[in-house]
Scaffold this motif. Structure first.
Motif, PDB file in Angstrom:
ATOM      1  N   LYS A 213       9.271  15.109   1.285  1.00  0.00           N
ATOM      2  CA  LYS A 213       8.904  15.375   2.685  1.00  0.00           C
ATOM      3  C   LYS A 213       9.204  16.832   3.041  1.00  0.00           C
ATOM      4  O   LYS A 213       8.403  17.514   3.667  1.00  0.00           O
TER       5      LYS A 213
ATOM      6  N   THR B 263       6.641  19.218   1.388  1.00  0.00           N
ATOM      7  CA  THR B 263       5.313  19.314   2.001  1.00  0.00           C
ATOM      8  C   THR B 263       5.390  19.883   3.416  1.00  0.00           C
ATOM      9  O   THR B 263       4.385  20.310   3.967  1.00  0.00           O
TER      10      THR B 263
ATOM     11  N   VAL C 126       4.968  13.282   5.177  1.00  0.00           N
ATOM     12  CA  VAL C 126       4.130  12.713   4.120  1.00  0.00           C
ATOM     13  C   VAL C 126       4.424  11.206   4.009  1.00  0.00           C
ATOM     14  O   VAL C 126       5.584  10.794   4.076  1.00  0.00           O
TER      15      VAL C 126
ATOM     16  N   LYS D 253       3.073   6.318   0.447  1.00  0.00           N
ATOM     17  CA  LYS D 253       2.010   6.104  -0.544  1.00  0.00           C
ATOM     18  C   LYS D 253       1.660   7.438  -1.219  1.00  0.00           C
ATOM     19  O   LYS D 253       1.554   7.528  -2.446  1.00  0.00           O
ATOM     20  N   GLU D 254       1.510   8.474  -0.374  1.00  0.00           N
ATOM     21  CA  GLU D 254       1.165   9.798  -0.895  1.00  0.00           C
ATOM     22  C   GLU D 254       2.289  10.323  -1.797  1.00  0.00           C
ATOM     23  O   GLU D 254       2.047  10.872  -2.871  1.00  0.00           O
TER      24      GLU D 254
ATOM     25  N   ASP E 156       2.163   8.657  -5.072  1.00  0.00           N
ATOM     26  CA  ASP E 156       1.067   9.189  -5.907  1.00  0.00           C
ATOM     27  C   ASP E 156       1.516  10.455  -6.630  1.00  0.00           C
ATOM     28  O   ASP E 156       1.200  10.656  -7.800  1.00  0.00           O
ATOM     29  N   ILE E 157       2.278  11.292  -5.908  1.00  0.00           N
ATOM     30  CA  ILE E 157       2.738  12.554  -6.516  1.00  0.00           C
ATOM     31  C   ILE E 157       3.732  12.248  -7.642  1.00  0.00           C
ATOM     32  O   ILE E 157       3.683  12.837  -8.716  1.00  0.00           O
TER      33      ILE E 157
ATOM     34  N   ALA F 263       3.762  18.846  -4.566  1.00  0.00           N
ATOM     35  CA  ALA F 263       3.643  18.383  -3.175  1.00  0.00           C
ATOM     36  C   ALA F 263       3.478  19.558  -2.221  1.00  0.00           C
ATOM     37  O   ALA F 263       2.710  19.499  -1.270  1.00  0.00           O
TER      38      ALA F 263
END
Ligand SMILES: Nc1ncnc2c1ncn2[C@@H]1O[C@H](COP(=O)(O)OP(=O)(O)OP(=O)(O)O)[C@@H](O)[C@H]1O
Ligand SMILES: [Mg+2]
Length: 235
Positions: A98, A101, A105, A108-109, A112-113, A148
């Motif tokens: 978080k 980014t 964020v 889920k995102e 994915d990272i 990210a």
């Protein structure tokens, strides 16, 4: 465009970097290589502002950033993954992503990272960033945090260190993907032929100086002929 002009750095009467001149274009993938102690990590730290050079200047998109702090550089879009990743007490992997980014964020995102760097997201997302994580896991999380952040200049210092041979090929694919996206300058410090071979250009440092720099094909041929790489395997 990132320009290094006449960068020199000395500590305890030892010249660590000696008059480095480099121009790094946008949307290109650079590999910096060279023997242990040749000054690669020091150069990366100077670009990030973790170390201020004794002389010379760093110009980023026309702005002189030589004396800017790490935070000020990060705001301009420079990101960095350390050779030895840092741990933060009380901070979870999700918190780190978080912060990286700079926005809220979603889980889920974030998952994915993590999957991109080969970590099973469910297992790691809520783990605290501490020594209970293995060296290779910490390294992957650090790489995930740079992915990210998606900075305009990303610098990875020996991303292969501590990553097992089986995962190494997978890691190379991530860098290939970053390189193919061409959404900024990527600088990877590496000793590995596999990573060098996906770069656009290679810079060879030796004893604090640029011994040679140029396009990947010519440079890789010269480096392989001089037999100074660790080959395609991982150590
Ligand atoms: N603060 C410091 N004080 C004294 N010497 C230093 C300092 N920082 C770096 N050095 C020395 O400068 C040289 C270059 O270090 P650097 O970490 O940049 O090398 P490197 O090319 O990244 O090596 P490696 O491949 O082992 O990671 C080394 O000899 C190191 O011991
Ligand atoms: Mg180093």
């Amino acid at each position: 465009m990132l320009e290094l002009k006449n960068i020199s750095f000395k500590r305890d009467n030892k010249i660590i970097l000696n008059n480095i001149n480099l121009t790094l274009d946008d949307d290109k993938f650079y590999c910096i290589t060279g023997p242990n102690g040749s000054g690669k990590s020091t150069l990366a730290k100077i670009i990030m502002g973790l170390i201020i050079p004794d002389s010379g200047s760093i110009i980023y998109n026309g702005i002189d950033i030589t004396n800017l702090t790490v935070d000020e550089r990060a705001k301009l879009g420079l990101g960095f993954a350390f050779q030895n990743p840092v741990t933060f007490k009380g901070l979870t992997v999700y918190d780190l992503l978080k912060i990286a980014t700079g926005s809220e964020v979603g889980k889920k995102e974030a998952c994915d990272i993590l999957s991109k760097v080969g970590l099973c997201a469910k297992e790691y997302i809520d783990r605290e960033l501490n020594n209970s994580l293995s060296g290779g896991e910490l390294k992957r999380i650090e790489i995930a945090s740079v992915i990210a952040r998606c900075p305009s200049v990303s610098i990875f210092d020996e991303p292969e260190a501590g990553i097992d041979l089986w995962s190494f090929k997978y890691l190379t694919e991530i860098f290939k993907e970053i390189g193919l996206k061409k959404n900024g300058t990527t600088i990877v410090i590496s000793h590995q032929e596999r990573i060098l071979s996906i770069a656009d250009a290679i810079i060879l440092l030796e004893a604090g100086q640029i011994k040679e720099a140029g396009n990947k094909d010519t440079m890789l041929n010269n480096i392989l002929a001089s037999d100074c790489l660790k080959g395609g395997t991982h150590e």
